[in-house]
Design a protein around this motif. Structure first.
Motif, PDB file in Angstrom:
ATOM      1  N   PRO A 157      -9.347  80.492 -66.513  1.00  0.00           N
ATOM      2  CA  PRO A 157      -8.268  79.895 -65.717  1.00  0.00           C
ATOM      3  C   PRO A 157      -6.940  80.564 -66.015  1.00  0.00           C
ATOM      4  CG  PRO A 157      -9.639  78.200 -66.718  1.00  0.00           C
ATOM      5  CD  PRO A 157     -10.052  79.505 -67.331  1.00  0.00           C
ATOM      6  N   GLY A 158      -6.060  80.571 -65.025  1.00  0.00           N
ATOM      7  CA  GLY A 158      -4.759  81.207 -65.196  1.00  0.00           C
ATOM      8  C   GLY A 158      -3.832  80.449 -66.118  1.00  0.00           C
ATOM      9  N   VAL A 159      -4.071  79.150 -66.294  1.00  0.00           N
ATOM     10  CA  VAL A 159      -3.283  78.326 -67.208  1.00  0.00           C
ATOM     11  C   VAL A 159      -4.124  78.085 -68.447  1.00  0.00           C
ATOM     12  CG1 VAL A 159      -2.134  76.110 -67.535  1.00  0.00           C
ATOM     13  CG2 VAL A 159      -2.054  77.244 -65.307  1.00  0.00           C
ATOM     14  N   HIS A 160      -3.610  78.463 -69.597  1.00  0.00           N
ATOM     15  CA  HIS A 160      -4.394  78.392 -70.833  1.00  0.00           C
ATOM     16  C   HIS A 160      -4.297  77.001 -71.455  1.00  0.00           C
ATOM     17  CE1 HIS A 160      -5.122  82.658 -70.533  1.00  0.00           C
ATOM     18  NE2 HIS A 160      -3.827  82.868 -70.397  1.00  0.00           N
ATOM     19  N   ARG A 161      -4.959  76.059 -70.802  1.00  0.00           N
ATOM     20  CA  ARG A 161      -5.036  74.685 -71.298  1.00  0.00           C
ATOM     21  C   ARG A 161      -6.507  74.345 -71.484  1.00  0.00           C
ATOM     22  NH1 ARG A 161      -2.482  70.930 -67.214  1.00  0.00           N
ATOM     23  NH2 ARG A 161      -0.558  71.161 -68.408  1.00  0.00           N
ATOM     24  N   PRO A 162      -6.865  73.650 -72.557  1.00  0.00           N
ATOM     25  CA  PRO A 162      -8.279  73.296 -72.738  1.00  0.00           C
ATOM     26  C   PRO A 162      -8.804  72.476 -71.565  1.00  0.00           C
ATOM     27  CG  PRO A 162      -7.045  72.885 -74.756  1.00  0.00           C
ATOM     28  CD  PRO A 162      -6.031  73.200 -73.693  1.00  0.00           C
ATOM     29  N   VAL A 163     -10.033  72.759 -71.181  1.00  0.00           N
ATOM     30  CA  VAL A 163     -10.690  72.058 -70.078  1.00  0.00           C
ATOM     31  C   VAL A 163     -11.977  71.442 -70.600  1.00  0.00           C
ATOM     32  CG1 VAL A 163     -11.846  72.328 -67.838  1.00  0.00           C
ATOM     33  CG2 VAL A 163      -9.702  73.553 -68.311  1.00  0.00           C
ATOM     34  N   GLY A 164     -12.176  70.164 -70.282  1.00  0.00           N
ATOM     35  CA  GLY A 164     -13.420  69.496 -70.620  1.00  0.00           C
ATOM     36  C   GLY A 164     -14.283  69.340 -69.395  1.00  0.00           C
ATOM     37  N   ARG A 165     -15.572  69.115 -69.623  1.00  0.00           N
ATOM     38  CA  ARG A 165     -16.468  68.831 -68.511  1.00  0.00           C
ATOM     39  C   ARG A 165     -17.505  67.807 -68.945  1.00  0.00           C
ATOM     40  NH1 ARG A 165     -21.605  71.827 -66.493  1.00  0.00           N
ATOM     41  NH2 ARG A 165     -22.336  70.226 -67.957  1.00  0.00           N
ATOM     42  N   THR A 166     -17.700  66.836 -68.094  1.00  0.00           N
ATOM     43  CA  THR A 166     -18.766  65.865 -68.296  1.00  0.00           C
ATOM     44  C   THR A 166     -19.516  65.718 -66.981  1.00  0.00           C
ATOM     45  OG1 THR A 166     -19.248  63.691 -69.266  1.00  0.00           O
ATOM     46  CG2 THR A 166     -17.463  63.778 -67.640  1.00  0.00           C
ATOM     47  N   VAL A 167     -20.669  65.101 -67.018  1.00  0.00           N
ATOM     48  CA  VAL A 167     -21.498  64.932 -65.829  1.00  0.00           C
ATOM     49  C   VAL A 167     -21.871  63.462 -65.705  1.00  0.00           C
ATOM     50  CG1 VAL A 167     -23.639  65.601 -64.664  1.00  0.00           C
ATOM     51  CG2 VAL A 167     -22.407  67.273 -66.044  1.00  0.00           C
ATOM     52  N   VAL A 168     -21.729  62.911 -64.491  1.00  0.00           N
ATOM     53  CA  VAL A 168     -22.085  61.517 -64.267  1.00  0.00           C
ATOM     54  C   VAL A 168     -23.127  61.418 -63.153  1.00  0.00           C
ATOM     55  CG1 VAL A 168     -19.878  60.601 -65.077  1.00  0.00           C
ATOM     56  CG2 VAL A 168     -20.142  61.174 -62.665  1.00  0.00           C
ATOM     57  N   HIS A 169     -23.975  60.433 -63.290  1.00  0.00           N
ATOM     58  CA  HIS A 169     -25.024  60.145 -62.317  1.00  0.00           C
ATOM     59  C   HIS A 169     -24.644  58.869 -61.587  1.00  0.00           C
ATOM     60  CE1 HIS A 169     -29.335  58.375 -61.704  1.00  0.00           C
ATOM     61  NE2 HIS A 169     -28.921  58.981 -60.598  1.00  0.00           N
ATOM     62  N   LEU A 170     -24.551  58.938 -60.265  1.00  0.00           N
ATOM     63  CA  LEU A 170     -24.142  57.790 -59.464  1.00  0.00           C
ATOM     64  C   LEU A 170     -25.266  57.402 -58.521  1.00  0.00           C
ATOM     65  CD1 LEU A 170     -20.519  58.877 -58.440  1.00  0.00           C
ATOM     66  CD2 LEU A 170     -21.221  57.548 -60.431  1.00  0.00           C
ATOM     67  N   GLU A 171     -25.485  56.103 -58.369  1.00  0.00           N
ATOM     68  CA  GLU A 171     -26.476  55.609 -57.410  1.00  0.00           C
ATOM     69  C   GLU A 171     -25.820  54.573 -56.516  1.00  0.00           C
ATOM     70  OE1 GLU A 171     -30.846  53.404 -57.078  1.00  0.00           O
ATOM     71  OE2 GLU A 171     -30.061  53.993 -59.041  1.00  0.00           O
ATOM     72  N   ASP A 172     -25.913  54.813 -55.231  1.00  0.00           N
ATOM     73  CA  ASP A 172     -25.377  53.883 -54.241  1.00  0.00           C
ATOM     74  C   ASP A 172     -26.512  52.940 -53.841  1.00  0.00           C
ATOM     75  OD1 ASP A 172     -24.185  52.546 -52.177  1.00  0.00           O
ATOM     76  OD2 ASP A 172     -23.439  54.326 -51.144  1.00  0.00           O
ATOM     77  N   ALA A 173     -26.572  51.804 -54.525  1.00  0.00           N
ATOM     78  CA  ALA A 173     -27.694  50.891 -54.327  1.00  0.00           C
ATOM     79  C   ALA A 173     -27.739  50.314 -52.923  1.00  0.00           C
ATOM     80  CB  ALA A 173     -27.618  49.755 -55.360  1.00  0.00           C
TER      81      ALA A 173
END
Length: 387
Positions: A44-60
């Motif tokens: 990235p052009g801006v040197h800031r730490p980036v996090g990533r998480t993953v979520v599972h969604l269910e539309d009941a």
């Protein structure tokens, strides 16, 4: 772009049919070995730490439109500004996603003399780390929703997602179930593209608009439930944009028209198969390959432009093709596939990041971006159209 059947339009990682000059295979006398060096995304052009998480969604409350016996489920990757890296690099794809992606593109890879191991896309170097501590922001984070092309994994917009997260945005990359070559779920099963070859474009746009609204409900808690991502800063519900490529790009129109929370939209080279049925009064950026010009073969861009009554820009980028606005611009260059596009892959990536970031910062970040005011000497390949 002429209307195609969905079977022909099922894009995959390297989609030979959209690339000029890819029909000439190299000599097959010797079988090449997989490349020794793993692929890597630009930082990235801006040197800031980036996090990533993953979520599972269910539309009941909603049946899956492509597999009616199932409820609608989505996998969503969240990239966000972090306090510090976690030390665990975020994988680009799961093992099953990578193997299916390589298999789907074998013919194109063979034609270009490239051999990839099944796990090649698990080893693409990214710049986010898994579950890094989120940066807390008073008032909440502005949100950018990313929607990939039809048949394309959400991973192929990772570089843009990391760029925006580094600039201070929460980014939600939606894996639209049964619309991708591969989506792996937490229990380990991986779905493929059941919708490919049988889904009409208008229905794709309608499904994605509903997916986007559902994701916004779950991230903001506006459905009366606790927001799905409890670890991070809340979402600022007044600062939400959608950016999409191909089918994800044209789906910005139905999403914006059906959900007023989507304040601005970007279509990256998608034919507008769903035209506005009323004025579109919010900011719209149309960013495409050279053929997407006024008077070109795809009249849907002109019709959408005419229906857009708010802030708008119509840009094309010389030397690009349909997939140039994804990570494939740089990854194919690293694989040595020179016929993928005329414009250098790193340059194409830099253009996409610059103009999408300028749009988002103008309309969500409350900062005027001079880059959108007209042609720039820094980016002479970008052409402004004001029909």
């Amino acid at each position: 772009m002429k209307r195609r059947t969905l079977a022909a339009a099922v894009v995959s990682l390297l989609m030979a049919g959209t690339v000029a000059g890819t029909g000439t295979a190299r000599a097959a006398a010797a079988v090449p070995e997989p490349p020794d060096t793993a692929m890597a995304l630009p930082a990235p052009g801006v040197h800031r730490p980036v996090g990533r998480t993953v979520v599972h969604l269910e539309d009941a409350g909603r049946a899956d439109p492509w597999v009616p016996g199932e409820r609608r489920e989505l996998m969503v990757s969240l990239w966000y500004p972090a306090v510090r890296p976690s030390g665990v690099p975020a994988p680009y794809m799961t093992g099953q996603e990578s193997a299916l992606y390589v298999k789907a593109n074998k013919a194109f890879l063979d034609a270009n003399g490239v051999v990839l191991a099944d796990d090649a896309f698990t080893r693409v170097a990214t710049h986010a780390t898994v579950d890094a501590e989120p940066l807390r922001v008073p008032g909440g984070l502005p949100l950018v929703v990313l929607s990939p092309g039809f048949g394309m994994p959400r991973a192929t917009l990772t570089g843009l997602a990391e760029e925006l997260a580094g600039r201070g945005y929460l980014v939600a990359g939606i894996g639209h179930n049964h619309e991708s070559t591969a989506i792996t779920f937490p229990d380990g099963h991986t779905t493929t593209c059941d919708a490919c070859g049988k889904a009409p474009w208008p229905e794709v746009g309608a499904v994605r608009a509903r997916d986007v609204s559902f994701v916004l409900d779950r991230l903001t808690g506006q459905d009366g439930k606790e927001p799905v991502w409890q670890d991070g800063a809340p979402v600022d519900p007044d600062r939400i944009a959608m950016v999409g490529h191909s089918a994800g790009g044209f789906s910005t129109v139905p999403a914006m028209l059906s959900d007023p929370r989507v304040k601005a939209g970007v279509n990256m080279d998608g034919g507008f198969h769903v035209l506005p049925d009323r004025p579109l009064d919010r900011p719209l950026l149309m960013l495409g390959q050279p053929g997407r010009v006024p008077g070109g073969s795809d009249g849907s861009w002109q019709k959408t432009w005419d229906a857009a009554t708010g802030w708008k820009r119509w840009l094309t980028v010389d030397g690009t093709q349909h997939l140039s606005f994804t990570d494939l611009a740089v990854l194919t260059k690293q694989l040595g596939i020179r016929s993928f596009q005329a414009l250098d892959g790193d340059r194409a990536d830099a253009v996409t990041r610059a103009y999408v970031s300028a749009f988002v910062e103008t309309h969500l970040g409350c900062r005027t971006a001079p880059l959108l005011g007209g042609p720039s000497q820094r980016y002479p390949e970008v052409r402004f159209h004001r029909p």
